[in-house]
Scaffold this motif. Structure first.
Motif, mmCIF file in Angstrom:
data_model
loop_
_atom_site.group_PDB
_atom_site.id
_atom_site.type_symbol
_atom_site.label_atom_id
_atom_site.label_comp_id
_atom_site.label_asym_id
_atom_site.label_seq_id
_atom_site.Cartn_x
_atom_site.Cartn_y
_atom_site.Cartn_z
ATOM 1 N N ALA A 49 1.022 -1.221 -0.141
ATOM 2 C CA ALA A 49 0.162 0.050 -0.008
ATOM 3 C C ALA A 49 0.885 1.275 -0.024
ATOM 4 N N LEU A 50 1.821 1.153 0.860
ATOM 5 C CA LEU A 50 2.863 2.409 0.886
ATOM 6 C C LEU A 50 3.668 2.677 -0.500
ATOM 7 N N ALA A 51 3.949 1.361 -0.843
ATOM 8 C CA ALA A 51 4.941 1.384 -2.225
ATOM 9 C C ALA A 51 3.957 1.830 -3.265
ATOM 10 N N ASP A 52 2.639 1.474 -3.302
ATOM 11 C CA ASP A 52 1.634 2.231 -4.170
ATOM 12 C C ASP A 52 1.436 3.574 -4.006
ATOM 13 N N LYS A 53 1.518 3.950 -2.921
ATOM 14 C CA LYS A 53 1.164 5.653 -2.664
ATOM 15 C C LYS A 53 2.294 6.373 -3.272
ATOM 16 N N ILE A 54 3.560 5.863 -3.094
ATOM 17 C CA ILE A 54 4.740 6.467 -3.791
ATOM 18 C C ILE A 54 4.639 6.620 -5.385
ATOM 19 N N ARG A 55 4.167 5.396 -5.957
ATOM 20 C CA ARG A 55 3.750 5.587 -7.249
ATOM 21 C C ARG A 55 2.945 6.327 -7.776
ATOM 22 N N ASP A 56 1.544 6.393 -6.893
ATOM 23 C CA ASP A 56 0.503 7.417 -7.217
ATOM 24 C C ASP A 56 0.950 8.844 -6.919
ATOM 25 N N ASP A 57 1.525 9.316 -5.973
ATOM 26 C CA ASP A 57 1.994 10.235 -5.787
ATOM 27 C C ASP A 57 2.897 11.164 -6.703
ATOM 28 N N LEU A 58 3.804 10.243 -7.226
ATOM 29 C CA LEU A 58 4.835 10.603 -8.142
ATOM 30 C C LEU A 58 4.009 10.899 -9.597
ATOM 31 N N LEU A 59 2.780 9.935 -9.828
ATOM 32 C CA LEU A 59 2.199 10.197 -11.038
ATOM 33 C C LEU A 59 1.421 11.540 -11.001
ATOM 34 N N LYS A 60 1.044 12.103 -9.782
ATOM 35 C CA LYS A 60 0.190 13.228 -9.731
ATOM 36 C C LYS A 60 1.178 14.312 -10.251
ATOM 37 N N LEU A 61 2.585 14.115 -9.938
ATOM 38 C CA LEU A 61 3.773 15.301 -10.054
ATOM 39 C C LEU A 61 3.936 14.984 -11.370
ATOM 40 N N GLY A 62 3.481 14.151 -12.199
ATOM 41 C CA GLY A 62 3.920 14.146 -13.843
ATOM 42 C C GLY A 62 5.000 13.161 -13.751
ATOM 43 N N VAL A 63 5.463 12.126 -12.903
ATOM 44 C CA VAL A 63 6.588 11.190 -13.013
ATOM 45 C C VAL A 63 6.064 9.936 -13.133
ATOM 46 N N VAL A 64 6.112 9.189 -14.029
ATOM 47 C CA VAL A 64 5.558 7.888 -14.578
ATOM 48 C C VAL A 64 6.821 6.834 -14.229
ATOM 49 N N LEU A 65 6.107 5.738 -13.265
ATOM 50 C CA LEU A 65 7.379 4.710 -13.136
ATOM 51 C C LEU A 65 7.107 3.589 -14.105
ATOM 52 N N GLU A 66 7.730 2.921 -14.334
ATOM 53 C CA GLU A 66 7.625 1.527 -15.287
ATOM 54 C C GLU A 66 8.474 0.597 -14.729
ATOM 55 N N ASP A 67 7.764 -0.751 -14.440
ATOM 56 C CA ASP A 67 8.450 -1.945 -13.796
ATOM 57 C C ASP A 67 8.754 -2.763 -14.717
ATOM 58 N N GLY A 68 9.868 -3.172 -14.861
ATOM 59 C CA GLY A 68 10.139 -4.041 -15.919
ATOM 60 C C GLY A 68 11.325 -5.282 -15.395
ATOM 61 N N PRO A 69 11.506 -6.339 -16.365
ATOM 62 C CA PRO A 69 12.532 -7.287 -15.659
ATOM 63 C C PRO A 69 13.952 -6.874 -15.159
ATOM 64 N N GLN A 70 14.291 -5.488 -15.482
ATOM 65 C CA GLN A 70 15.696 -5.330 -15.157
ATOM 66 C C GLN A 70 15.268 -4.243 -14.056
ATOM 67 N N GLY A 71 14.121 -3.860 -13.670
ATOM 68 C CA GLY A 71 13.965 -3.205 -12.607
ATOM 69 C C GLY A 71 12.901 -2.178 -12.871
ATOM 70 N N THR A 72 13.245 -0.826 -12.103
ATOM 71 C CA THR A 72 12.199 0.271 -12.378
ATOM 72 C C THR A 72 12.886 1.496 -12.887
#
Length: 469
Positions: free
Chosen positions: A441-464
């Motif tokens: 839940a906390l990990a998802d909150k970081i992702r969602d908060d960054l998205l609100k700031l215009g930063v998109v995280l992409e998870d892949g086999p070699q990391g984020t």
């Protein structure tokens, strides 16, 4: 398979055999300098930039000439309205044009002749046509005798009587025939004018390109390019006056014409982008909204002879496809000659062969782009199966090389979030730790908060990884 080009003159795909082996002379009709250029112009210039890039990649020495029309009724009217010289008006739009072409990664032409720079050649051609009976002078105007040329209409594939019946012709009792067109115009009060054997005057529209071709390339060229809307009367008249002047030497061996770009969602609608009508999208405005690579990718996603409708949503879709290309070459290693996976190297070679096959078929950019996405899929598959960065290098190098032929840089737009990069990386590490601790839940909150700031995280086999959205 050899390169084939659809020739408007013959309506056939013909093997490309230049007049001089290994050398190609190209002339592309440039802008009329009374207003900025719109994305319909960009469509044409991107197409012929890609043609040039491909020919050079195939080993030809290419000389590309593109004109600037800097004397014309609308330029004169604008100069008079703004109390400026035609030179001032023209220079403003030349500077803007070159800046926009650079932004679109369109290679500069080898020469940019101006109509006002070839007045001696224009007079020479007009004199020669008069001497051969193909032209006549009336009160300081010089007209071309259309009916004197038995081949007139061979480019537009229409009979002269058919053209006359469908044309909107301004009545001029001085002309021998309503279809005759002006090579030289007697000057009017307040207009720019040059001395000539027929008195002070200025050139007609069509003869400018014949004279600039003659000055830069000589009597014959290999490829003449332009939009479908200038087949008649402009290019038809170019052929007539040029070949009549040189003694019927073929003026251009291959005539290439791109379809027209429209603003509506219906590519078949009669609403071509036009500065006269006002339904335009200036290139600068398009560049403010879209990455240049996305614009190129979109405009090359259909065959150049197929009409296309511009919508921002479609260009945005092309931008998403562009991200797939960028991701496939991200963090690519340079080729070092070290041992590589032969299977991946073979995939790269097959991709190159498919690309050549598509481009050799009348510059089939849509199929060429589809081949790039096929290569992206193979790179991603190999990466998911654990291929090393070194093993992927040949395929990634090939992808970047072929994309470059289409003028795609595959460069990211410089992110406004770049100064915050260290902090974003710290948050990504924190998110990674939270996920390891199963605090999703906390990990998802970081992702969602960054998205609100215009930063998109992409998870892949070699990391984020992250990017500015």
């Amino acid at each position: 398979m050899s390169l084939k080009i659809h020739n408007t003159l013959t309506r056939l795909k013909e093997d490309f055999i230049p007049n001089t082996p290994g050398r190609v002379a190209i002339y592309v009709c440039g802008p009329n300098l009374y207003d900025p250029c719109h994305v319909g112009h960009a469509f044409s210039y991107i197409i012929f930039d890609t043609v040039k890039r491909y020919l050079k990649w195939r080993g030809y020495q290419v000389r590309h000439v593109q004109n600037f029309t800097d004397i014309e009724d609308r330029i004169i009217a604008k100069a008079q309205k703004e109390n400026r010289s035609i030179q001032d008006i023209a220079q403003v739009y030349i500077d803007r044009f070159l800046a926009e072409m650079d932004a679109l990664n369109i290679e500069r032409a080898d020469a940019y002749p101006r109509a006002t720079g070839v007045i001696p050649q224009i007079i020479e051609i007009a004199q020669g046509l008069i001497a051969k009976g193909f032209a006549y002078e009336v009160n300081g105007d010089v007209y071309f005798r259309v009916r004197k040329d038995p081949d007139y209409g061979k480019l537009s594939h229409r009979a002269l009587d058919e053209m006359e019946a469908g044309a909107r012709i301004q009545v001029d009792e001085r002309k021998e025939d309503p279809m005759d067109f002006a090579l030289w115009k007697a000057s009017k009060p307040g207009e720019p004018a040059w001395d000539s054997p027929w008195g002070k005057g200025r050139p007609g529209w069509h003869i400018e390109c014949s004279a600039m071709n003659y000055a830069e390339h000589g009597a014959q060229i290999d490829i003449h390019g332009g939009g479908h809307d200038v087949i008649f009367p402009h290019h038809e008249n170019e052929i007539a006056q040029s070949e009549s002047f040189t003694g019927k030497k073929p003026f251009a061996k291959y005539w290439m014409h791109n379809a027209l770009l429209r603003l509506s969602g219906d590519a078949s609608a009669e609403d071509k982008m036009s500065r006269h009508v006002g339904n335009t999208l200036w290139i600068n405005d398009a560049l403010a909204r879209h990455h240049p690579d996305a614009i190129r990718l979109y405009l090359l996603s259909t065959h150049y002879r197929t009409p296309l409708a511009w919508t921002d949503a479609d260009v945005d879709s092309a931008a998403r496809g562009l991200e797939r290309l960028r991701a496939a070459v991200k963090d690519a290693l340079p080729l070092t000659g070290a041992a590589v996976d032969p299977k991946i190297a073979q995939l790269a070679n097959q991709a190159r062969e498919k690309f050549i096959e598509a481009m050799d078929d009348d510059f089939g950019t849509a199929q060429a782009i589809a081949g790039l996405y096929d290569l992206v899929r193979e790179i991603n598959r190999a990466r998911d199966e654990g291929a090393s960065a070194q093993a992927l290098a040949p395929a990634q190098a090939t992808l970047r090389e072929l994309a470059g032929i289409l003028g795609l840089t595959l460069k990211e737009t410089e992110s406004k979030a770049a100064p915050a990069a260290p902090f974003i990386e710290l948050l990504i590490q924190t998110r990674r730790d939270l996920r390891s601790a199963k605090q999703y839940a906390l990990a998802d909150k970081i992702r969602d908060d960054l998205l609100k700031l215009g930063v998109v995280l992409e998870d892949g086999p070699q990391g984020t990884t992250w990017k500015a959205g």
